[in-house]
Every structure is written in C-alpha cells, then in structure tokens.
Scaffold this active site. Structure first.
Site, PDB file in Angstrom:
ATOM      1  CG  ASN A  56      -3.813  -4.144  -9.376  1.00  0.00           C
ATOM      2  OD1 ASN A  56      -4.701  -4.320 -10.212  1.00  0.00           O
ATOM      3  ND2 ASN A  56      -3.127  -3.022  -9.309  1.00  0.00           N
ATOM      4  CB  CYS A  86      -1.183  -6.367  -5.583  1.00  0.00           C
ATOM      5  SG  CYS A  86       0.260  -5.556  -6.259  1.00  0.00           S
ATOM      6  N   GLY A 111      -4.389   9.180  -4.904  1.00  0.00           N
ATOM      7  CA  GLY A 111      -3.859   8.037  -5.656  1.00  0.00           C
ATOM      8  C   GLY A 111      -4.962   7.045  -5.996  1.00  0.00           C
ATOM      9  CG  PHE A 112      -4.713   4.724  -9.576  1.00  0.00           C
ATOM     10  CD1 PHE A 112      -5.407   5.838 -10.028  1.00  0.00           C
ATOM     11  CD2 PHE A 112      -3.749   4.169 -10.425  1.00  0.00           C
ATOM     12  CE1 PHE A 112      -5.163   6.382 -11.280  1.00  0.00           C
ATOM     13  CE2 PHE A 112      -3.495   4.708 -11.678  1.00  0.00           C
ATOM     14  CZ  PHE A 112      -4.206   5.814 -12.098  1.00  0.00           C
ATOM     15  CB  THR A 113      -4.336   2.586  -3.253  1.00  0.00           C
ATOM     16  OG1 THR A 113      -3.534   1.888  -4.192  1.00  0.00           O
ATOM     17  CG2 THR A 113      -4.717   1.660  -2.130  1.00  0.00           C
TER      18      THR A 113
END
Lengths: 345, 345, 345, 345
Positions: free
Chosen positions: C309, C146, C12-14
C-alpha cells in the site's frame, strides 16, 4: 460428581488444549493422554503450560475404561479406531471430520471414502447453539470444525428468523491463524514464510463447506486466508437478502437466537477500539463473538463472527458438548474470560 | 468468605487485568472500578474480555468503603491520594512505584521527590517469594515492578545460597513486551513503529535498578530492550561468581529457594521446544519461570527468568499479595495455567 | 536529464517513501521536503532509513520552483493549497483523495464538500494500467488510492475482456496493514491493541468504493479488515459471472490486459509456498500480484490481488505516474525487487 | 565491466539473497544458481521476489567457469567441494563457517574436524571494516558470521582506540530473527511455536565466539536469544573499562574507526523514535548501525549494534567482499536504503 476422561492424540495442539481444559474442569479427571511418538514423556514436554501436570503420555493402543474419550487425532484415524474407542468409553467425542457429515454420499463428495459409513447417521454433530438437545446423552459426538463453527454461528440467526430463505448468494471470507495448521511444521508454516501473510490457503473447495451446507441447508461461496495470528478464526459473510432488512430486524434476529447462549456475545458497533467481532477479543476463551453491519447501497448485510479456533473451534466445543452429553453444567471448565491486551494470542 | 475490592484506575491495562482477576476470584467481589475519562461507561468498553461484567466506571473521587483497594494509577498519583485510599480501605495495594522504596533518599535518587515520605517505611514491598511473612496483615502494600520482579526472582537463590556474595559484577539484559508502555499510544508505540523491534528503551539508569539493589543488596548493570511481544518480561542475568559452581550446586540453590513456591517453576535444559524460561510459556499466568546455564570457559553463569509483566509483574502479584495479606489461599484466583500455542500473547 | 522535485508533507509514511524513491531515482533531484511540525530537523529524524540524506525539512509555505511537486498531505489540504502547488511546479502529483473523483456530485456523495470542484475535471487519476495515455504530459495527477488500486487491478481484465458486463454482484474483501493508518498513533493503532488483529475497520461505505465504481463502471460490495502486517493490501474479489468461464479464458483475459505491464505479475496456482498473490511477496516493491481461482460449484470466480500500500498503493504509483507525465522510463527508480524472506514487512 | 557469478545453494534464504543482489548488481551477471532438490525449477519457485528472473536451478555438480562463485551451502559442504569451486572460479566466496578460523586447532575447538585444514591459513575472513586490505585480490574468502559481525563491529573501535585492553570482561547479549534458522522448518521454528518468543537458543558456547575472539583478541561471554522478527541481529555489549571514559572519548573512537566506512552508521541518542541501533532501521540493507551509552554508576559502557543478518550478516557482506576482491566500487549493488515503516521485516 467426577467423570474420568482420556485424550487420544495428546501431543498435538488440540490434544494439549483438551488436557488443559480437563485439568481445570471441576468434574473431569484425566485418566490417560496418549501419544505414539512421545510415549512416557511428560505432558509438559509437549505443552509448556502443563508442566505441573503429573502425567505422562501412554500408548494409544492400550486404552483404559473411562467415561469420556476425546479423540484429537488426524482425519481418518477415528473411523479406523472407533470400535476401540467405544469399547473404552461410554461417550466418544471425536474432534476430527470423520463423523461430522450425515451420509456417506456427502462424505464421499468432500473426502476420500469412509470405512464405517453406518456410524454417520448415529453420530451427533456438536455445535450446541444449533442442536443442543441432540447432544444430551449422546454416545458418539463429532465436534464441529472451526471454520464451519464460525460461519454457522454468524449465519444461523438469519435462517432461524427468516431473513434468508436459503436461495440467496452468500460469500464467506475467512481469516485463520497458524494453529489451524497443527504442530507439525513444514516450510509454508515456518516462521519466516508464515509471518505477516495474507495468504489464500483454500481459495475454493474448502471441506468445511460440507458442514455448513448440511446445517444451513444452502451452500456458501467460501474462501479462507491465513493471516498473522496463532489462534483465531474470523468469518465475514456477505449476504444479499431479497427484502430490505433494518438494523432493528437484525438485532431482533440475533438476540432471538442467542440471548440465552452462554458462549455467544453480540458485538455490533458501539464505541472504543473493539466495535465488531475480533479473534483477539476471544483468544483463549470458548466465546464466539457475532455482529453485523448494514450496507443498504449494495443491499447487503455484512456478518462478522470470531472464535478461537482451538477453543470454540475445537477443544472448547468438544468439552462443551461433553458437558451437555453428561448433564454437567454447560460452562463448567470453560469460564476463562480471556486477556486484554493480547495478541490473538 | 467474601471481601469487597475496588480498582482505582480501571481503564488501563493493569486495571483491566485486576478486574479480570477479581471477577474470577472465589473470595473477592468487585465494588468499584474507577475512571476519570470513562466514567459511566461499561468496563467492557475498555476491556473486551470483560463485556459480560455488569459494571460501569465510577468517579475516582467518590470511593466506597471496601476491604481492599487496588491502585492502578500512574506513578505519583497514589502518594497524593493515599489518605483517601486508606480511608476507604483497610488494605491498600498500590501497583505504582510510589511506595516501593524504603527511604526518601532512595526515592529522590531515582524519582522526583516524594510527597509522603513517612509512608515509605510503613509500606511493604510485595514480592512474596522474597518477603511473604511481611505481607500477612499488611495495610499498605507496594506491588513489585515487572522488571525488578523478573530480575530478583532470577538472582535471589544465588544470594540466599551464597553462590554470590554481592561483590560480583552482574549484567541484566531484559526484553519486554509492548504492554509495559501502557494503553496510551504515541508514535513510538504505534504498530508500524513498534512491530518487529529490538529497541533499547532503557539503555542505562532504569528505575527498577533501585528496587533490585534494595532487595539484593547490590547494584546490577541493567539494560532493557523492547521486543515484539505484547505481554512478557524476560531477564537474562550474566553473573561471574568468584568460585566455580557446578550444575548440581545450582539445582540445589534454586530448589532450595523455590521448591515450595506455587508460582515459580524451574526450567533448565531438558528436551522439546521450550528448554529455558520464556515469556510465551507463562503468558496470562502468574507463574515465573527461572532457569540457568553454566559457561565454564568464561567463568559465567547465565540466569534466565520470564514472567508475564501484566500478571506476575503487576496485577497477578498484587492479587497474590492481597491473598496473603487477608489470609486467603495464596493461589486463589490465580490458577490459570496459560495457553499453548500462544503468541506471548 | 534531471528534474527537480519536492515533497510536501515529508514526515508521514507516504512522504518518507516518496523521499526514499526520489533519492534513489536516476532522474530526480530532491529540492525540498516540507514539514510544519519538524521544520529544520533532518529527514533522518523521521525516517531512519534516510539518515544519510543531507536534507532538512523546510516550511511548507515557502515552496521553491520545481519540475514536480508531490503532495503527501492529509485529505483536504491539497484542494486548499493547489494554487500554491501549481505556482511552484509544472506537474503536481497529489496523493490524497482530493482530485481522484471526476465530478463534484461524486465527491459530495463520499466526502464533505470540495473547495475547488472545477479542478476535478482537469485532474488525471493515476492508475497507469488503466489510463497510462492520459498521464503523459499531465499537470495535475491524483494518485489512486491503495485499496482502490488493488481492487481495480484485480477486476479490470474481467471488464476489459467481457467476462463481466457490470451487472453482476461483486464482493471485495480487503485486508490491510497498519501503515494505512499513518504515522499518527492513537489507541486503536497502538501495538498492544493492533497486533494480531483481524479487525473490521470499514465494514461498509469505504470511500474507495467511489474510485472503484468510477473506473469499473459498477459498484462493489466492499469491506476492509485490518490484519497484522505493516505494509500491504490484499483484495479478494468474489465474482459471479453469468456465463461459465474456463481457466483458459481467465488466463487469456489477464494476459491480454497485463502482459506488457512492467508492474503486474500473474500468480495463479503453481507450486511452492507462494501460489497466489500475497502482500509479503511484493513488500517494498511497486509490483502488483494478480491471480484467480475457479469455483464452478458456486459459479464463482475468486480474484486475488496484492500490493504494497505504500508503494503501488501510494508513493510508488505516484512516482510511476510522474515518470509517465515527464516521459521518463516508466520503471525508473522503481526497480527494487523486494526481499525474501520478509514479514510483509 | 561485467563479471560472471554463480551461486551454489540457491534455494536457501542466503542463496536467494545473493541472487537478488547479483541480479541488481551493475557489474555482475548470474551464470548459474544450483540446487540439488529443485533442479530445473525456476528461481522464482523458491523466491517469490525473483519471479521475473529468467533462471532455473542447475545441478550443483556441473559448474560452469565463472569469475566468482558464491557458496551458500551448509557448514561442512564447502570444505568437501572446495577443489571443484576453485576449479570453476578465480574467486570463491564461502558464506559458511568452513574457512573463517585461522588454525585447525581453533576449528577443532568449536567444530568437528576440518577436511582441508591447510586452506585455513590461505582464506581471508571478510569483514571489510576490519581487514579490507586483505580482501583485495583474494581468491578464497570466508564471509563473516552474522552474530560475529554485529559483535565485532560494535566492539572494534574500543580496541582500535585503546578504550579496552582485552583484559576486561565483556558480556554480549544478542537477539536474532528467525531467518537465522534457515528455510528448513521444524517444530521450534514453526509459526505457532516461534511467534512472540524471547527464547534463549544459544545460552552459552555459541560458535561465533571463536570468530570474535580471533579478531578482537579476547573472548566474550556470549548469549543469543531468538525474538520475533525475521531479519535482524542486534548485539548489546556490556563493557567495563578500567579507566573512566567520556561520551566525547566514545564519539572520538567510533568516528575514528568508522567515519569513512560506507556501511556503518553511528546512532547514539538524538531524538525521535529511533535513537539507538535497531534491526528494523537496517532491514534489507547492508548497513550496520552502531551506538553506545554510558552508565557511570556501574562503570559500564553499553554498546549497541544492529544488522540485517541476511545482508551485512551474510549475502550483503559476501557481495561487498567480492566487490573489494575484484576492485569494483565497494557499494555497487548494495545501495538499497531500506524501508520505513517496516517490520524488521
């Protein structure tokens, strides 16, 4: 029937949009488009979508007689040139803020001194959903500001239908596209600095508060942000009614105010991708989308409204007003439905 | 006169664009818009610009009789359903690649086997600037592909006017918007991954090469890149004629081919911001911009062409073709001039 | 000293952002990055910026022993796997919402039933500017959300310095980028539908209200909009204090709360293009910008805060918390200053 | 060891990027950043990412003695001030085009007359992958242009490994971001006019052709387009070798040229979203991505290369060159890996 129309200030974004609308309008014929800096150049030189228009910019000091003159000039110009404009045209539609407020006192509070204050009482503010009847036959029309239009359209039904009394606190948080800054350029509006922003550009004291207060009868706490779109103004109003309101009450209020309006569409929930008002959905059109949601836990209503600032927020609204003033079909020349998909745009 | 028209595959981007054009067309009346997945939902549920259209998606297997049926279905569907389509409509306009090529051999080279190869010879490819006369009265029309349309329009005058013989090397470097990927989604087309890209998506072997070769009579070295716009296809052709060519020769060639074309505009140099063809300048319109520049040092011509892939590259071209097939005014329903400013869009 | 660290949920992006930060961190060494769907593929396959990392995704059910485990999994996963996580690591930093709230009752109000409610009291919420001391030596850390982070950082000084008592009405209007939607895709987040939006996505009832209320001691009227950026969350709080507040009071309050904070920067007025907090100015960094403006006419304060974020709103905050938990220099691995110009980005 | 460094022309985008890199560099210490127009203002006033830098712009005519002076001034300034620069610094790294060409004749062909032609032979062009050894100990370095860098890096292995002889026709189609236009603004680069473009900005005759020809030994047919990104230059070279080339040959050639290069990454096919070079994947970094694809049907190779024009295309390359000149670790200060997701950016 055909009416002649001129656009003073034809190289700016709003002037170009007026020329586009008039060129496609069944009852208007363009007489002149003026420009000081681009005199004798084609309209297509400034506006690539109008390259097939056989028209060159003329000198703004040499105005032909026409039925309607649209002034798309910077704030302050129209009040200086209003006698020329009225000498040239039976109906003058001004798109600046010069004639939007009713009294000199109001004007002085928000702007810098009016050279023709006696005309403030004579001019008619153009937000047809608010005061259509005043526009019929009007000779001096002040087309409403983009952010004021979005805000007023969102809140008006709450006042018309007594959901709000005018004593409640109202927060209006607005997001606008880069076309609001005009065609001029400058570092803050250059692509590298302006792309991808959420930039507070009028944290407090935005002049459109004056128009809003004038028509709603109450002030609003207004803040505007620049975001990454070109056309569009989106207003989110956070409202705290004294009495609980149901969803049915809201639907009743908004339908009551807008069901016969050709340019207002209610968008509140439903399915799919587009469930609330969005500038994307109205880009290029004269439509306003208005919607709402309830937040019972916070005793709050959230009201959304979205317009294309170049259309319902300026040129489209001006043509709409001219249609009414001259007794033309209201939607004439304003039927474009918009595109999907589109990038706001 | 009014003709009835249906759109098979109405939820996709192209289907929505067809519905928009038909809804605003003076001589068409929409009979049906079909959708398997959104049957009975309103058209506005998929296309927010069409919310005021009183129309719900119907079952694609239950087609009414109409004058024209537009098929906006994925590649491969039309060849399977062509008998149903032709049973329902006198004129079928297919927007997929199913009937664009002339022979089964060509089809097999670029695609995966055709179930109705005998129809390839019967169908007419629709790029009106190329073969308008074939479209009059046509019963099965294959609307040209977006990238092929941009490329062919850029190069056609060079062949029609003998600047090129067909033996020269031609490089075509194309940049396209995200709407070419359709409404489906997927990781590569998600906003975080797709924004701001210059992404080679068809480095070599793009299927539109087949259409281009079929009509220009010569292959091109074709490469496509995704860039950050929604609508638009821009083709830059790098061409190396055997004999020197002057700017006057080029103006002569392009004017010769296009001066009577309602949807082609020559844009080559000049002043202002928009000096060469750009997708931005044609977004939302059926216009193609075509232009050129000379590079004598490299004995090269650079040819630029720009279209809105949803319009001149698909739905607009399909309606244009239907207008010709039925003897309607060619520009009917396709007059929108586009917006300025706009974000391509 | 070197600590070992693993990332559960690395595609994932995170997860990718955590891997980037850990790879560049002077005191962490990556032990594992897990992925169910991309097991054995390189990390660079998902995250092109990490192609030179010699690391392949491993099975999430086969966890090595490490000093710190970061869980970047969807909400609900960590509470199911927390025993495995704690068996593998002395310190677990969870980036989901699973352990952010203090009581089961709170959790049930906003989410759907907690499988390990007894751990809610044990976990420490990580917003270091709020509760740094709790994080030292913490074994289970819930990294703050966020939008909650942006909101709390904006408002905290008003509570810490008694500008607000907690009884006042607070409106928080948030604008977020598309990375908040994650790497999954889907029609609403496809580029054609997501570009150029101002889209109300959480008009009311956003779950981050729970975190905000928990720490500020008062609820806020919260509404979030999607706008066209990839990284970034911008919160505008409209606040109405009972007593008049001067600009000097505000500077005093904000300096008092934040002058020693390494990751908070006060931006309030001044010249140039960047005069208030903006996500663009902090993109890629762990910095939060906080600023304010007075609106005496409406007895209002407008508070702006902006974060990335993906950084201060998730992965950066998680690494910051881990630094504190392990006694590492707080800014280690988080020194990147960001880019100019940049597109938010 | 610590070296002192100054940046002349610190308010522009390139100057800001140099300051960012130097501030984070382990062996450089910033002595001065100069600006004529913003003298005494903080660096953070121009570059919001550098607000925590305790540095004000100084007068460009009052230069301290330093080890290295970076000149980020418009073309033509460095040749006028080179004696001052060399008096102040042992090593001068010029980021303009003033000293990139080797002979006055070349310069005159592409630019407008050189005031210090005798220095052309003394200066070293900085594209370390091409001529690293010349840079060691160099006193006057001309950092390579962005589009030239992207193009040369893409094509160099074909020449170094005899895939091309120099007689073949090469088309280079480049797409660039808006930061190439600098911080100045102007109508064409205003956000409304610049967003969403595919705009031919240098159809023919781009000056970087001179640099490319100088180092590859052959001219290229070069065309550049502006697209909607801020940072980034992407070059697609269409190449027609006389002899057939296999994929294995190409991998061999590119690995042979670049396998030890710290800032070049080969990206050619593979899976996932990022399969070829893209500016997005290198945004903010000093990395160049290079890749290729074969088109046997057209006897063509398509070569892709992507850089961040602000980094590998200017400031990063300049710091890289200074590292080499001074014997510092090549990658010092240039380790940032970039972000994912990111908007090119």
């Amino acid at each position: 029937m055909t009416y002649t129309a001129s656009v003073v200030g034809g190289t700016g974004f709003t002037g170009g949009e007026l020329l586009r609308l008039l060129a496609g309008h069944p009852e208007f014929e363009i007489e002149q488009a003026t420009s000081r800096s681009k005199k004798n150049k084609t309209v297509g030189h400034s506006h690539p979508n109008l390259r097939d228009l056989d028209l060159r910019f003329s000198d703004p000091t040499d105005l032909d007689s026409v039925d309607v003159l649209f002034a798309a000039t910077p704030h302050g110009v129209s009040m200086e040139r209003i006698d020329d404009f009225q000498a040239a045209a039976d109906t003058v539609v001004d798109l600046s803020a010069d004639f939007r407020l009713e009294t000199e006192a109001q004007y002085d509070e928000w702007y810098d001194g009016h050279s023709r204050p006696e005309l403030l009482a004579e001019s008619e503010y153009a937000l047809p959903e608010l005061n259509r009847e005043n526009l019929e036959g009007a000779e001096l029309i002040a087309s409403g500001g983009c952010n004021a239009t979005a805000t007023i359209l969102g809140l008006l039904p709450l006042f018309e239908n007594d959901v709000l009394s005018g004593d409640e606190r109202i927060v209006v948080d607005v997001k606008v596209g880069s076309s609001e800054g005009g065609a001029g350029g400058g570092p803050a509006s250059s692509h590298p600095e302006r792309s991808g922003v959420v930039r507070p550009y009028a944290p407090t004291g935005h002049r459109h508060e004056a128009e809003i207060e004038q028509f709603l009868g109450t002030g609003v706490s207004f803040t505007a942000h620049s975001v990454d779109m070109i056309r569009g103004a989106s207003a989110t109003a956070h409202v705290f009614p004294d009495e609980p309101v149901s969803k049915g009450d809201l639907w009743g209020a908004y339908r009551g105010s807008y069901e016969d309006e050709p340019f207002v569409e209610l968008v509140a929930g439903g399915g799919g991708v587009y469930r609330y008002p969005e500038p994307k959905a109205v880009a290029g059109t004269n439509r306003a989308e208005v919607g709402f949601e309830l937040d019972p836990g916070n005793k709050r209503l959230v009201i959304f409204s979205a317009i294309d600032n170049m259309m319902k927020g300026s040129a489209g609204q001006a043509v709409h007003a001219a249609n009414i003033a001259l007794g033309i079909e209201e939607t004439a020349g304003l039927e474009f439905q918009g595109l999907h998909p589109v990038g706001a745009p």
